[in-house]
Structure formats: C-alpha cells, structure tokens
Design a protein around this motif. Structure first.
Motif, PDB file in Angstrom:
ATOM      1  N   TYR A  44       0.898  -1.251  -0.212  1.00 25.65           N
ATOM      2  CA  TYR A  44      -0.071   0.210  -0.107  1.00 25.65           C
ATOM      3  C   TYR A  44       1.021   1.220   0.056  1.00 25.65           C
ATOM      4  CZ  TYR A  44      -3.169   3.600   1.678  1.00 25.65           C
ATOM      5  OH  TYR A  44      -3.981   4.697   1.955  1.00 25.65           O
ATOM      6  N   GLU A  45       1.956   0.965   0.926  1.00 27.87           N
ATOM      7  CA  GLU A  45       2.813   2.371   0.872  1.00 27.87           C
ATOM      8  C   GLU A  45       3.588   2.584  -0.607  1.00 27.87           C
ATOM      9  OE1 GLU A  45       6.781   3.967   3.305  1.00 27.87           O
ATOM     10  OE2 GLU A  45       5.690   2.144   4.141  1.00 27.87           O
ATOM     11  N   SER A  90      -7.885  -5.338  -4.454  1.00 26.61           N
ATOM     12  CA  SER A  90      -8.083  -3.903  -4.455  1.00 26.61           C
ATOM     13  C   SER A  90      -7.014  -3.392  -5.468  1.00 26.61           C
ATOM     14  CB  SER A  90      -8.034  -3.411  -3.019  1.00 26.61           C
ATOM     15  OG  SER A  90      -6.594  -3.531  -2.499  1.00 26.61           O
ATOM     16  N   PHE A  91      -5.610  -3.978  -5.360  1.00 28.92           N
ATOM     17  CA  PHE A  91      -4.505  -3.373  -6.247  1.00 28.92           C
ATOM     18  C   PHE A  91      -4.865  -3.700  -7.672  1.00 28.92           C
ATOM     19  CE2 PHE A  91      -2.668  -3.853  -1.886  1.00 28.92           C
ATOM     20  CZ  PHE A  91      -1.800  -2.977  -2.084  1.00 28.92           C
ATOM     21  N   LEU A 115      -8.056   1.727  -2.989  1.00 24.72           N
ATOM     22  CA  LEU A 115      -6.895   0.900  -2.363  1.00 24.72           C
ATOM     23  C   LEU A 115      -7.171   1.012  -0.770  1.00 24.72           C
ATOM     24  CD1 LEU A 115      -3.705   2.123  -4.013  1.00 24.72           C
ATOM     25  CD2 LEU A 115      -4.457  -0.159  -3.977  1.00 24.72           C
ATOM     26  N   ALA A 116      -8.691   1.279  -0.539  1.00 22.49           N
ATOM     27  CA  ALA A 116      -8.948   1.435   1.112  1.00 22.49           C
ATOM     28  C   ALA A 116      -8.781   0.101   1.720  1.00 22.49           C
ATOM     29  CB  ALA A 116     -10.501   1.971   1.104  1.00 22.49           C
ATOM     30  N   ALA A 118      -6.641  -2.197   1.439  1.00 24.27           N
ATOM     31  CA  ALA A 118      -5.244  -2.439   2.017  1.00 24.27           C
ATOM     32  C   ALA A 118      -4.891  -1.272   2.945  1.00 24.27           C
ATOM     33  CB  ALA A 118      -4.391  -2.293   0.536  1.00 24.27           C
ATOM     34  N   ARG A 119      -5.943   0.023   2.847  1.00 24.79           N
ATOM     35  CA  ARG A 119      -5.350   0.938   3.907  1.00 24.79           C
ATOM     36  C   ARG A 119      -5.805   0.373   5.162  1.00 24.79           C
ATOM     37  NH1 ARG A 119      -7.529   4.797   1.587  1.00 24.79           N
ATOM     38  NH2 ARG A 119      -9.558   4.806   2.567  1.00 24.79           N
ATOM     39  N   GLU A 120      -6.751  -0.503   5.385  1.00 25.39           N
ATOM     40  CA  GLU A 120      -7.424  -0.862   6.597  1.00 25.39           C
ATOM     41  C   GLU A 120      -6.119  -1.687   7.171  1.00 25.39           C
ATOM     42  OE1 GLU A 120     -10.846  -3.057   5.712  1.00 25.39           O
ATOM     43  OE2 GLU A 120     -11.849  -1.042   5.038  1.00 25.39           O
ATOM     44  N   ALA A 121      -5.332  -2.366   6.527  1.00 26.30           N
ATOM     45  CA  ALA A 121      -4.035  -3.283   7.174  1.00 26.30           C
ATOM     46  C   ALA A 121      -3.158  -2.265   7.811  1.00 26.30           C
ATOM     47  CB  ALA A 121      -3.625  -4.053   6.054  1.00 26.30           C
ATOM     48  N   VAL A 122      -2.933  -1.170   7.143  1.00 28.64           N
ATOM     49  CA  VAL A 122      -2.258  -0.118   7.722  1.00 28.64           C
ATOM     50  C   VAL A 122      -2.531   0.310   8.962  1.00 28.64           C
ATOM     51  CG1 VAL A 122      -0.918   2.025   7.168  1.00 28.64           C
ATOM     52  CG2 VAL A 122      -1.254   0.417   5.294  1.00 28.64           C
ATOM     53  N   GLU A 123      -3.869   0.713   8.842  1.00 26.67           N
ATOM     54  CA  GLU A 123      -4.416   1.528  10.141  1.00 26.67           C
ATOM     55  C   GLU A 123      -4.333   0.447  11.087  1.00 26.67           C
ATOM     56  OE1 GLU A 123      -8.234   2.516   8.450  1.00 26.67           O
ATOM     57  OE2 GLU A 123      -7.525   4.312   7.436  1.00 26.67           O
TER      58      GLU A 123
END
Length: 376
Positions: A44-45, A90-91, A115-116, A118-123
């Motif tokens: 994601y980054e 998502s990617f 990509l939201a 994937a962002r949930e994993a970051v969060e």
C-alpha cells in the motif's frame, strides 16, 4: 491515539479500557496475520507513493514519458504481489482503473479509494502500535498515582500518630532546659566572638570538624593562614568586619597591607558575618532521644572549649533530657502541637482522617491489583 490519562484521575477502568483497546487492535491484525498485514502495508505504501509522485506529471497532456513510466511501475508492482496476498484484488482494481490512454487527477483519487481495503491493514498496524503506547502510558499513570497515594497515606498515618499524642503533656519540662541552654550558648558564643581574637575564633570553628553533628562550615584555609600570620589576627572579629567597610585610604591607617587584607578577609565577609551560634543550638521540637543524646554529647565537648562551666552545665542538662522515662511522650506532644494546625485537629476529632486513609488504602489496593494482574 487517545490523550495521556492524568495520573491524578487514572482508575482501574482506565487500565481495563486500555487493555481492551489493545486486545481489539491485536485481533484486527490477527485477522490478516502478522506477516500478511505487514506485506499489505508495504504494498500500500509503495502504491500510494507512486500515485503521489506521478499525479502531477502523468495526468492530462503532461509528460508522456512520465505517464508511460508510471503505468509500467504500477503494473509491475501489482504483478509482483503474491497471489494469496490479502486485498490483492484492490490493487488489481486500481491497476485496471489506471490502464487508460489518458489519466486525470480524478483517476488517481479513485485509485486511492479502491486501495481502501489495503489501507485498513495499515490502520490496523498503526492502531495496534497506538494501543500499545496508550496502555504503556496508562500503566505509567497508574504507577505515578500509586506513588502519590503512598505519600498521602503516609501523611495521614502521621496525622493519626500525632493525634494520639497527649497534647496536654507538660512539654515545658523539655522546652525550658533547651531554651535556657540555647540562650546561654548564644550569649557565650557571641561574647567569645566579640572579645577573643578572630584567630582563636576560627581555630575553634575549625576544631568542630571533629564533631560532625555540630554543623559549622569550616573556615576558608586562606583566611586562617592569613590571620595566623598577620598581626591583625589578634583583633576580634567585629573589628575586622568594621575594617572591611573602610575605604582603602582609611584602611591604610589600620592594616599593614590593605590589598592583602581585602584579598583574604574582605572576600569572606559573608562567611564571617554569618558566623554565629546557630550550629550549637538545639531545635524545637527536639529530635528523638538517641539523636538528642548524640548531638548533645558533641555540643558539650565543643561548648567546653570556649564557654564557662555554667553554659556547659546547661548543655549537660539538655543531654540528660534524653534519659527521661517520659522523654518520647513529651517530645511527641511537642511535635504534635507544632505540626497540627486547628484544621487538622478538627479533622482528626471528626474521624475524617481515618475515613480518608481507608479510602486511599482501598484505591491503592485496587490499582496495585489491577496493575499486577496485567503484568503477571
């Protein structure tokens, strides 16, 4: 991340809530798996870095080379993702969206939306770290609160001890001999200071280094050496202090070497001015019996070096107070009278201090138990 809980307000519930927050945050990461969550976060980054770096140059009719480079790099990023990577779709959806002849800023915005997941994993990872920090800070707040509680408990325990003292005890049986001695030793020291030579006075003070409970500040060595050699050393201290205030021309009539006098005497004016009998006196309320006896033994030895027998006799009477069977009872009464204001006496009489002590101990026990449960 929630704000740090003030130590004064921290409760068992705050500690439980911090632990529950961490439990939920860890469960959210576990839904992915530790390594999978980190791989998703890294992908994601990388993807969002590409979106940010190329948004201005690869859109509209801008730099065609940047447009081609961006698409190639984004495609490569997606193709290199493991097939079983959580949120891989998502990617892929973002990649499909960006596979077009012309890109606009709205496509970049939409790609970020896709990509939201994937962002949930970051969060989830961020929240777990924040929850760990919050729990750590809450534990620290609990420890600070426990430290404060111990101080408050000790204070109230001391109030109860003082409240048990006999406030009507005849404390004058201690006060009168101590005050008589203090007055006598003060007069005796002031007489010695006024009448004897400054050389002898500083020699006396210097000898007290052998009596560490008599807390004189030792005289400066350079000052003693000067007074040992100079004829001026035979003058009493008040005369030397009077000379310190003279102008150089006036001082020249009284001192052989005014510059040397100023160097070795005037520079120590504060020390000489403050030299008094305070280290030889006994405070009120007096110390515990053992301490008073040790202090007075040294006082007797020092006082005998400069005062007459009557003053030494008063010092011995103070020393002998510690041998009285009722010394501690009288001393405790003196301490209680000195430390207990009317407000504290009223609170003791009403039972408020005992009630406060019970509440503080209960809070301490609850916090200790809660802290120990989480650290065992």
């Amino acid at each position: 991340m929630a704000g740090t809980v003030p130590a004064a307000d921290v409760t068992v519930d705050d500690l439980a809530a911090a632990r529950e927050r961490l439990r939920q945050a860890e469960a959210a990461v576990d839904d992915y798996g530790e390594s999978e969550a980190r791989r998703v976060a890294e992908a994601y980054e990388d993807a969002t870095d590409l979106l940010t770096n190329y948004e201005d140059t690869a859109t509209g009719s801008g730099d065609f080379a940047a447009y081609v480079e961006f698409q190639e790099r984004f495609v490569n990023l997606v193709e290199e993702l493991p097939d079983d990577l959580p949120t891989r779709e998502s990617f892929e959806e973002a990649n499909d969206l960006l596979d077009r002849r012309r890109l606009a800023k709205k496509h970049f915005d939409r790609a970020r939306d896709l990509l939201a997941p994937a962002r949930e994993a970051v969060e989830a990872l961020d929240e777990r770290e924040a929850a760990r920090g919050h729990l750590r800070e809450t534990r620290q707040a609990v420890r600070r609160r426990l430290s404060t509680l111990e101080e408050e408990i000790r204070y109230r325990e001391r109030l109860l001890d003082l409240g048990a003292a006999d406030l009507d005890a005849p404390t004058e049986r201690l006060r009168d001999p101590i005050e008589t001695y203090n007055s006598a030793v003060t007069d005796g020291f002031e007489r010695f200071r006024r009448e004897e030579s400054a050389r002898d006075l500083l020699d006396l003070v210097a000898t007290t280094t052998a009596y560490p409970l008599v807390e004189f500040t030792p005289p400066p060595e350079s000052l003693r050496a000067y007074l040992d050699d100079a004829p001026l050393g035979s003058e009493p201290l008040p005369t030397l202090l009077e000379y310190v205030g003279y102008s150089r021309s006036k001082l020249d009539h009284y001192v052989d070497d005014p510059d040397r006098f100023r160097t070795h005497v005037a520079t120590h004016e504060t020390y000489l001015t403050r030299l008094d009998a305070t280290p030889l006196t006994v405070g009120w309320p007096p110390p515990e019996a053992g301490e008073l006896r040790r202090d007075a033994e040294e006082l007797v030895a020092v006082v005998a070096r400069f005062a007459d027998e009557s003053v030494v006799s008063h010092a011995r009477r103070v020393r002998d107070l510690a041998l009285r069977d009722d010394y501690e009872r009288l001393r405790q009464s003196a301490v209680a009278r000195d430390e207990l204001a009317e407000k504290e006496r009223d609170r003791l009489a009403s039972g408020a201090v005992e009630a406060e002590l019970a509440d503080l101990r209960a809070e301490r026990d609850r916090l200790r138990s809660a802290l120990d449960d989480g650290e065992s």
